[in-house]
Write a protein that holds these residues in place. Structure first.
Motif, mmCIF file in Angstrom:
data_model
loop_
_atom_site.group_PDB
_atom_site.id
_atom_site.type_symbol
_atom_site.label_atom_id
_atom_site.label_comp_id
_atom_site.label_asym_id
_atom_site.label_seq_id
_atom_site.Cartn_x
_atom_site.Cartn_y
_atom_site.Cartn_z
ATOM 1 N N VAL A 45 0.933 -1.378 -0.029
ATOM 2 C CA VAL A 45 0.125 0.080 0.020
ATOM 3 C C VAL A 45 0.881 1.383 -0.032
ATOM 4 C CG1 VAL A 45 -1.783 1.197 1.271
ATOM 5 C CG2 VAL A 45 -1.782 -1.220 1.133
ATOM 6 N N LYS A 46 0.891 2.144 -1.159
ATOM 7 C CA LYS A 46 1.483 3.416 -1.062
ATOM 8 C C LYS A 46 0.780 4.562 -0.234
ATOM 9 C CE LYS A 46 1.505 3.703 -5.359
ATOM 10 N NZ LYS A 46 1.856 4.270 -6.888
ATOM 11 N N LEU A 47 1.393 5.044 0.825
ATOM 12 C CA LEU A 47 0.859 6.162 1.475
ATOM 13 C C LEU A 47 1.456 7.505 0.977
ATOM 14 C CD1 LEU A 47 -0.941 6.981 3.793
ATOM 15 C CD2 LEU A 47 0.838 6.597 5.318
ATOM 16 N N SER A 71 -1.400 -4.001 11.046
ATOM 17 C CA SER A 71 -2.875 -4.244 11.035
ATOM 18 C C SER A 71 -3.504 -4.631 9.670
ATOM 19 C CB SER A 71 -3.486 -2.730 11.530
ATOM 20 O OG SER A 71 -3.182 -2.346 12.766
ATOM 21 N N LEU A 72 -2.949 -4.113 8.644
ATOM 22 C CA LEU A 72 -3.464 -4.323 7.415
ATOM 23 C C LEU A 72 -3.025 -5.894 6.923
ATOM 24 C CD1 LEU A 72 -3.312 -0.976 5.603
ATOM 25 C CD2 LEU A 72 -5.305 -2.214 6.438
ATOM 26 N N GLY A 73 -2.011 -6.239 7.468
ATOM 27 C CA GLY A 73 -1.455 -7.274 6.721
ATOM 28 C C GLY A 73 -0.613 -7.118 5.348
ATOM 29 N N SER A 74 -0.307 -5.737 5.200
ATOM 30 C CA SER A 74 0.365 -5.583 3.843
ATOM 31 C C SER A 74 1.674 -4.425 4.246
ATOM 32 C CB SER A 74 -0.668 -4.899 3.130
ATOM 33 O OG SER A 74 -1.880 -5.675 2.308
ATOM 34 N N ASN A 75 2.507 -4.559 3.451
ATOM 35 C CA ASN A 75 3.429 -3.564 3.508
ATOM 36 C C ASN A 75 2.852 -2.277 3.177
ATOM 37 O OD1 ASN A 75 6.217 -2.731 3.765
ATOM 38 N ND2 ASN A 75 6.710 -2.878 1.755
ATOM 39 N N THR A 101 -4.965 0.279 -2.815
ATOM 40 C CA THR A 101 -3.300 0.121 -2.614
ATOM 41 C C THR A 101 -2.684 1.692 -2.859
ATOM 42 O OG1 THR A 101 -3.420 -0.015 -5.055
ATOM 43 C CG2 THR A 101 -3.524 -1.916 -3.771
ATOM 44 N N THR A 102 -3.554 2.745 -3.033
ATOM 45 C CA THR A 102 -2.919 4.036 -3.112
ATOM 46 C C THR A 102 -3.609 4.922 -1.995
ATOM 47 O OG1 THR A 102 -2.302 3.843 -5.160
ATOM 48 C CG2 THR A 102 -2.163 6.073 -4.189
ATOM 49 N N LEU A 103 -3.092 5.401 -0.893
ATOM 50 C CA LEU A 103 -3.831 6.363 -0.071
ATOM 51 C C LEU A 103 -3.150 7.647 -0.113
ATOM 52 C CD1 LEU A 103 -4.249 3.617 2.883
ATOM 53 C CD2 LEU A 103 -6.136 4.276 0.957
#
Length: 338
Positions: A45-47, A71-75, A101-103
């Motif tokens: 996930v891109k922040l 918490s998300l189980g994702s990088n 995947t993009t926030l």
């Protein structure tokens, strides 16, 4: 090899089972490949952050990203798309696939203020973004550089008055931002010729303050707090309707007779419009869990934030109310959108 999958035979009936097996294996391989690609694409996930590394917003994003991945189980990786007061990052969010995947982690400037001061920012928050959740409010402040002798607003005003024709430069982290409007109002109140010097974020502004290239700067308390604690700069006044627990000795602008800055700016996370509600709910729940962690709460509080989770609905309501408040303030200054 084709000849291995489809061996030469004189019997069509005998060849059919072999062909069916080959097709089944090929389809299965493609499905596995597609599944692997999907997992690879959704595994990170891109922040997005609209300001350079080293500033307050970047530091906040990295604290949250480190815990959100659990918490998300994702990088979760922070991607800095600095420039134009967060405008570049906001446009990148608008263009991103609405799949979670993009926030975009942003404070008030990009989402609430930019649409009021830029004629065509390339996005419309109400149309292009959906709130995921908020996690803090904060206050902006006036700080003086180490080479400036002032230790209070009155001393700063007196120092500026001694400069040529009461003129001085004040850094702001972005043009046409709340900190820049604060500079205008300070100048009007104290009859000073204060010139704003816009930067591409708080980090380069802080660099010039630490190097005494500019005498003062305005920005968020998270931008200033570490260097204030270290005695390298001095925060002399804060916005808001109460003194900050982390800066109990620093008066508010309201105490000094400069009212109108009581509505507190916010921090929140946004996703592209069209992101499935189930995805929004999952990320928002993860954010609530992370914000409730004592170590996260303490770290963000130490940065000068008032930490409290906001639901997507609460963040949306706060953003709209804040925009309305600042639309009136900006109009009162005579500023014309560029």
């Amino acid at each position: 090899m084709v000849f291995a999958l489809f061996p030469r035979t004189t019997s069509t009936a005998a060849a059919q089972p072999t062909r069916r097996l080959a097709v089944t294996l090929a389809v299965s391989a493609l499905c596995l490949l597609g599944s692997g690609l999907a997992q690879a694409q959704s595994g990170t996930v891109k922040l997005l952050v609209g300001f350079p590394p080293g500033g307050g917003t970047d530091a906040i994003a990295r604290v949250l990203a480190d815990k959100l991945k659990d918490s998300l189980g994702s990088n979760v990786v922070v991607e800095n798309k600095a420039g134009a007061g967060g405008q570049i990052a906001a446009q990148a969010l608008k263009a991103a696939a609405p799949d979670g995947t993009t926030l975009f982690l942003s404070h008030d400037h990009t989402v609430s203020i930019l649409p009021l001061v830029v004629k065509n920012p390339g996005f419309e928050p109400a149309r292009d973004f959906v709130a995921v959740g908020g996690f803090a409010t904060f206050v902006n402040a006036l700080a003086v550089s180490g080479g400036t002798p002032a230790k209070s607003v009155d001393e700063y005003v007196a120092w500026v008055q001694k400069q040529g024709a009461g003129k001085s430069t004040v850094g702001v982290p972005a043009p046409a931002s709340v900190p820049e409007f604060l500079v205008k109002m300070i100048g009007q109140k104290y009859k000073l010729d204060l010139q704003s010097a816009p930067y591409r974020g708080s980090a380069p502004m802080m660099g010039d303050m630490l190097g005494n290239q500019i005498a003062a700067g305005t920005g968020s308390v998270p931008d200033f707090i570490e260097n204030h604690k270290a005695g390298k700069i001095r925060v002399v006044a804060v916005m808001g309707n109460a003194r900050q627990a982390i800066l109990p000795e620093v008066p508010t602008f309201a105490e000094l007779g400069l009212a109108g800055f009581e509505d507190l700016p916010y921090y929140g996370i946004f996703a592209p419009t069209g992101t499935p509600q189930a995805t929004i709910d999952k990320i928002s729940a993860a954010l609530a869990k992370v914000v409730a962690l004592p170590e996260v709460h303490d770290r963000l509080t130490a940065m000068g934030l008032s930490v409290a989770y906001m639901t997507p609905q609460q963040l949306t309501s706060r953003e709209r109310a804040y925009s309305q408040t600042w639309a009136r303030i900006i109009q009162s200054t005579g500023f014309v959108a560029q």
